[in-house]
Scaffold this active site. Structure first.
Site, short mmCIF file in Angstrom:
data_model
loop_
_atom_site.label_atom_id
_atom_site.label_comp_id
_atom_site.label_asym_id
_atom_site.label_seq_id
_atom_site.Cartn_x
_atom_site.Cartn_y
_atom_site.Cartn_z
N LEU A 14 7.66 -17.09 -21.50
CA LEU A 14 9.09 -17.35 -21.27
C LEU A 14 9.87 -16.03 -21.40
O LEU A 14 10.66 -15.83 -22.31
CB LEU A 14 9.58 -18.40 -22.27
CG LEU A 14 10.86 -19.14 -21.95
CD1 LEU A 14 10.83 -19.73 -20.55
CD2 LEU A 14 11.09 -20.24 -22.96
N HIS A 15 9.59 -15.11 -20.48
CA HIS A 15 10.25 -13.80 -20.46
C HIS A 15 11.62 -13.94 -19.78
O HIS A 15 12.03 -15.04 -19.44
CB HIS A 15 9.37 -12.76 -19.75
CG HIS A 15 9.08 -13.13 -18.32
ND1 HIS A 15 9.81 -12.65 -17.28
CD2 HIS A 15 8.14 -13.96 -17.78
CE1 HIS A 15 9.34 -13.16 -16.14
NE2 HIS A 15 8.32 -13.95 -16.43
N ALA A 16 12.31 -12.85 -19.57
CA ALA A 16 13.69 -12.88 -19.08
C ALA A 16 13.86 -13.65 -17.77
O ALA A 16 14.74 -14.50 -17.67
CB ALA A 16 14.24 -11.46 -18.93
N ALA A 19 13.04 -17.39 -18.30
CA ALA A 19 14.12 -18.00 -19.09
C ALA A 19 15.35 -18.22 -18.23
O ALA A 19 16.02 -19.25 -18.31
CB ALA A 19 14.45 -17.13 -20.30
N GLU A 87 6.20 -18.01 -10.30
CA GLU A 87 5.56 -16.69 -10.34
C GLU A 87 4.15 -16.74 -9.78
O GLU A 87 3.45 -17.73 -9.92
CB GLU A 87 5.49 -16.18 -11.79
CG GLU A 87 6.85 -15.98 -12.40
CD GLU A 87 6.76 -15.62 -13.89
OE1 GLU A 87 5.65 -15.56 -14.44
OE2 GLU A 87 7.83 -15.40 -14.47
#
Length: 89
Positions: A14-16, A19, A87
C-alpha cells in the site's frame, strides 16, 4: 456493517500510488470506511492514514464499511485490492 479481511497482494504493498487509488475509490461512497491492520483502525478515506499503515505485500487488513452504500463500496474496494491496484506484476 460489513467486514471483510483481505491480503495485500501487489508487489509494492500500500505505497503512495496504491493508497491514492484506494482513497479515490473510498471517497466515492457515503458509507463510513475503516481499515484495520494488527488492531489499529484508520480512516479509509484519509491518504495519510493509509500511508501510515505501512501495509506491505502479504499484509492482511480488515475492511469495515457501514452505511447505505456499504455493499457496493466493499465490492469495489475488494476488487481494487485483488486487481493489485491496477499495477503490473
Amino acid at each position: 456493517m460489513l467486514e471483510q479481511t483481505v491480503e495485500i497482494i501487489n508487489k509494492l504493498g500500500l505505497h503512495a500510488r496504491a493508497a491514492g487509488k484506494l482513497i479515490e475509490t473510498t471517497s466515492k461512497f457515503s458509507s463510513d470506511i475503516t481499515i484495520e491492520k494488527e488492531g489499529r483502525n484508520v480512516d479509509g478515506k484519509s491518504i495519510m492514514a493509509m500511508m501510515m499503515l505501512a501495509a506491505a505485500k502479504g499484509t492482511t487488513i480488515k475492511i469495515k464499511v457501514n452505511g447505505e452504500d456499504e455493499e457496493k463500496a466493499m465490492n469495489e474496494i475488494i476488487a481494487l485490492i485483488n486487481n493489485r491496484f491496477g499495477e503490473d506484476e
